[in-house]
Design a protein around this motif. Structure first.
Motif, short mmCIF file in Angstrom:
data_model
loop_
_atom_site.label_atom_id
_atom_site.label_comp_id
_atom_site.label_asym_id
_atom_site.label_seq_id
_atom_site.Cartn_x
_atom_site.Cartn_y
_atom_site.Cartn_z
N VAL A 2 75.12 -49.66 5.73
CA VAL A 2 75.05 -48.28 6.19
C VAL A 2 73.66 -48.03 6.76
CG1 VAL A 2 75.11 -45.86 5.48
CG2 VAL A 2 76.74 -47.48 4.50
N GLN A 3 73.61 -47.37 7.88
CA GLN A 3 72.33 -46.98 8.46
C GLN A 3 72.23 -45.45 8.41
OE1 GLN A 3 74.52 -49.08 10.54
NE2 GLN A 3 73.64 -50.72 9.30
N LEU A 4 71.04 -44.98 8.07
CA LEU A 4 70.79 -43.54 7.96
C LEU A 4 69.58 -43.15 8.80
CD1 LEU A 4 71.11 -43.23 4.07
CD2 LEU A 4 72.86 -42.66 5.75
N VAL A 5 69.70 -42.03 9.49
CA VAL A 5 68.58 -41.52 10.28
C VAL A 5 68.39 -40.05 9.96
CG1 VAL A 5 67.65 -41.12 12.58
CG2 VAL A 5 68.99 -43.19 12.12
N GLU A 6 67.21 -39.72 9.41
CA GLU A 6 66.88 -38.32 9.15
C GLU A 6 66.07 -37.78 10.32
OE1 GLU A 6 65.76 -40.48 5.19
OE2 GLU A 6 65.57 -40.81 7.35
N SER A 7 66.11 -36.47 10.48
CA SER A 7 65.29 -35.81 11.49
C SER A 7 65.09 -34.36 11.05
CB SER A 7 65.94 -35.90 12.87
OG SER A 7 67.20 -35.27 12.86
N GLY A 8 64.37 -33.60 11.86
CA GLY A 8 64.24 -32.17 11.60
C GLY A 8 62.98 -31.76 10.87
N ARG A 19 66.26 -27.17 8.83
CA ARG A 19 67.50 -27.88 8.54
C ARG A 19 67.28 -29.35 8.87
NH1 ARG A 19 73.54 -27.43 11.16
NH2 ARG A 19 72.44 -28.37 12.95
N LEU A 20 67.54 -30.19 7.88
CA LEU A 20 67.36 -31.63 8.05
C LEU A 20 68.73 -32.30 8.16
CD1 LEU A 20 64.64 -32.36 5.32
CD2 LEU A 20 64.32 -31.56 7.67
N PRO A 21 69.02 -32.95 9.28
CA PRO A 21 70.24 -33.75 9.37
C PRO A 21 70.00 -35.17 8.89
CG PRO A 21 69.49 -32.93 11.54
CD PRO A 21 68.36 -32.82 10.59
N CYS A 22 71.03 -35.76 8.32
CA CYS A 22 71.03 -37.18 7.95
C CYS A 22 72.28 -37.77 8.58
CB CYS A 22 71.03 -37.36 6.45
SG CYS A 22 71.31 -39.08 5.91
N ALA A 23 72.08 -38.52 9.66
CA ALA A 23 73.20 -39.11 10.38
C ALA A 23 73.47 -40.52 9.88
CB ALA A 23 72.90 -39.12 11.88
N TYR A 79 73.70 -32.41 5.99
CA TYR A 79 72.57 -31.53 6.28
C TYR A 79 71.94 -31.01 5.00
CZ TYR A 79 74.72 -31.36 10.91
OH TYR A 79 75.25 -31.71 12.12
N LEU A 80 70.63 -30.81 5.07
CA LEU A 80 69.91 -30.11 4.01
C LEU A 80 69.29 -28.87 4.65
CD1 LEU A 80 68.96 -30.10 1.03
CD2 LEU A 80 66.85 -31.22 1.82
N GLN A 81 69.86 -27.72 4.36
CA GLN A 81 69.33 -26.45 4.83
C GLN A 81 68.33 -25.95 3.81
OE1 GLN A 81 69.94 -24.62 7.76
NE2 GLN A 81 68.27 -23.31 7.00
N MET A 82 67.11 -25.74 4.25
CA MET A 82 66.03 -25.33 3.34
C MET A 82 65.53 -23.96 3.76
SD MET A 82 63.97 -28.94 2.95
CE MET A 82 63.36 -28.90 4.62
N GLY A 109 62.86 -41.44 6.48
CA GLY A 109 62.13 -40.26 6.01
C GLY A 109 61.68 -39.36 7.14
N THR A 110 61.51 -38.09 6.81
CA THR A 110 61.02 -37.11 7.77
C THR A 110 60.06 -36.17 7.04
OG1 THR A 110 61.68 -35.49 9.46
CG2 THR A 110 62.98 -35.51 7.43
N GLN A 111 58.93 -35.88 7.68
CA GLN A 111 57.87 -35.12 7.04
C GLN A 111 58.13 -33.62 7.16
OE1 GLN A 111 54.81 -36.16 5.41
NE2 GLN A 111 54.80 -33.98 4.89
N VAL A 112 58.06 -32.94 6.02
CA VAL A 112 58.14 -31.48 5.97
C VAL A 112 56.82 -30.98 5.39
CG1 VAL A 112 59.25 -29.50 4.89
CG2 VAL A 112 60.64 -31.41 5.72
#
Length: 116
Positions: A2-8, A19-23, A79-82, A109-112
């Motif tokens: 499985v491959q995962l890509v976070e963004s946002g 809102r952070l998507p994880c595709a 999605y992670l809605q924050m 990972g994605t920096q918040v």
């Protein structure tokens, strides 16, 4: 696999939202749980929230009422809605897939950053 890509991830002021998507791609049909973790500087990585393939959702106490996990099956995305973000939410946020074979796959990972 499985491959995962976070963004946002972004810089946001206290009280703001992101809102952070994880595709996911690859053997997505093997995913049993998709989880969001975060790691702040000098701290251990901690579980934030997770959603199972049966849509059972759990949150860590510190984000309850502010964060929401959801999925879009057509887009293979969780999605992670924050909302109501606080400076203590500052961290690198990671997505993890746990499969039916007890394998774990992580995104990059994605920096918040929450700061005024």
């Amino acid at each position: 696999q499985v491959q995962l890509v976070e963004s946002g991830g972004d810089l946001v002021q206290p009280g703001g939202s992101l809102r952070l998507p994880c595709a996911a791609s690859g053997n997505i049909f093997t995913i049993r749980v998709t989880a969001w973790y975060r790691q702040a500087p000098g701290k251990q990585r901690e579980l934030v929230a997770e959603i199972t393939n049966r849509d059972t959702i759990t949150y860590v106490d510190s984000v309850k009422g502010r964060f929401t996990v959801s999925r879009d099956n057509a887009k293979n995305t969780v999605y992670l809605q924050m909302n109501s973000l606080k400076p203590e939410d500052t961290a690198v946020y990671y997505c993890k897939a746990h499969t039916i074979w007890s394998e774990d796959y992580w995104g990059q990972g994605t920096q918040v950053t929450v700061s005024s």
